[in-house]
Design a protein around this motif. Structure first.
Motif, PDB file in Angstrom:
ATOM      1  N   ARG A  34       0.814  -1.229   0.000  1.00 11.57           N
ATOM      2  CA  ARG A  34       0.000   0.000   0.000  1.00 11.57           C
ATOM      3  C   ARG A  34       0.841   1.270   0.000  1.00 11.57           C
ATOM      4  O   ARG A  34       0.311   2.365   0.167  1.00 11.57           O
ATOM      5  CB  ARG A  34      -0.925  -0.002   1.207  1.00 11.57           C
ATOM      6  N   TRP A  88      -0.683  -0.912  12.255  1.00 14.04           N
ATOM      7  CA  TRP A  88      -0.569  -2.075  11.381  1.00 14.04           C
ATOM      8  C   TRP A  88      -0.598  -3.378  12.190  1.00 14.04           C
ATOM      9  O   TRP A  88      -1.277  -4.330  11.812  1.00 14.04           O
ATOM     10  CB  TRP A  88       0.718  -1.979  10.548  1.00 14.04           C
ATOM     11  N   SER A 110      -3.553  -5.764  11.050  1.00 12.66           N
ATOM     12  CA  SER A 110      -3.179  -6.655   9.941  1.00 12.66           C
ATOM     13  C   SER A 110      -3.675  -8.086  10.115  1.00 12.66           C
ATOM     14  O   SER A 110      -4.034  -8.733   9.143  1.00 12.66           O
ATOM     15  CB  SER A 110      -1.664  -6.658   9.747  1.00 12.66           C
TER      16      SER A 110
END
Length: 122
Positions: free
Chosen positions: A37, A49, A53
């Motif tokens: 990304r 994250w 994630s």
């Protein structure tokens, strides 16, 4: 080189266990994160994250020399079947990950660093 592999293992284990404090301990405050990304920087993005994630990584092989490590990893995500192989590049200095990139091929990971097939850790 062995210390850098140990840091890479700590970083991966921390992400797998959602141990944000442990991951931040071995990550430079201005860590550069390179992924599908785009590029981001810093502990705030890294924390986000890790929380979102849902990734778990199992390292299969290492390539390492100097400050650089590439981890060949079997990756799975929460609520998804199967796995994919990813290649995680880490630039590690003074016991901290300064730059991290996730790539879909080993050649792409090698393109970001000075490592090659000759640097496989046996």
């Amino acid at each position: 080189m062995e210390n850098n592999i140990r840091v890479a293992e700590q970083w991966t284990t921390g992400v797998n266990e959602r141990d944000i404090k442990g991951v931040l301990k071995v990550s430079d405050p201005h860590i550069e994160l390179i992924g599908p990304r785009g590029i981001a920087e810093g502990h705030d993005i890294l924390q986000q994250w890790i929380k979102e994630s849902g990734i778990k990584m199992e390292t299969q092989d290492y390539y390492a020399k100097g400050n650089e490590v590439v981890c060949v990893q079997k990756a799975t995500w929460e609520n998804q079947n199967g796995h994919v192989t990813i290649y995680t590049f880490m630039d590690i200095r003074n016991g901290k990950v300064h730059r991290l990139g996730r790539y879909d091929t080993l050649d792409d990971a090698f393109g970001q660093c000075q490592l090659s097939e000759e640097d496989k850790v046996e």
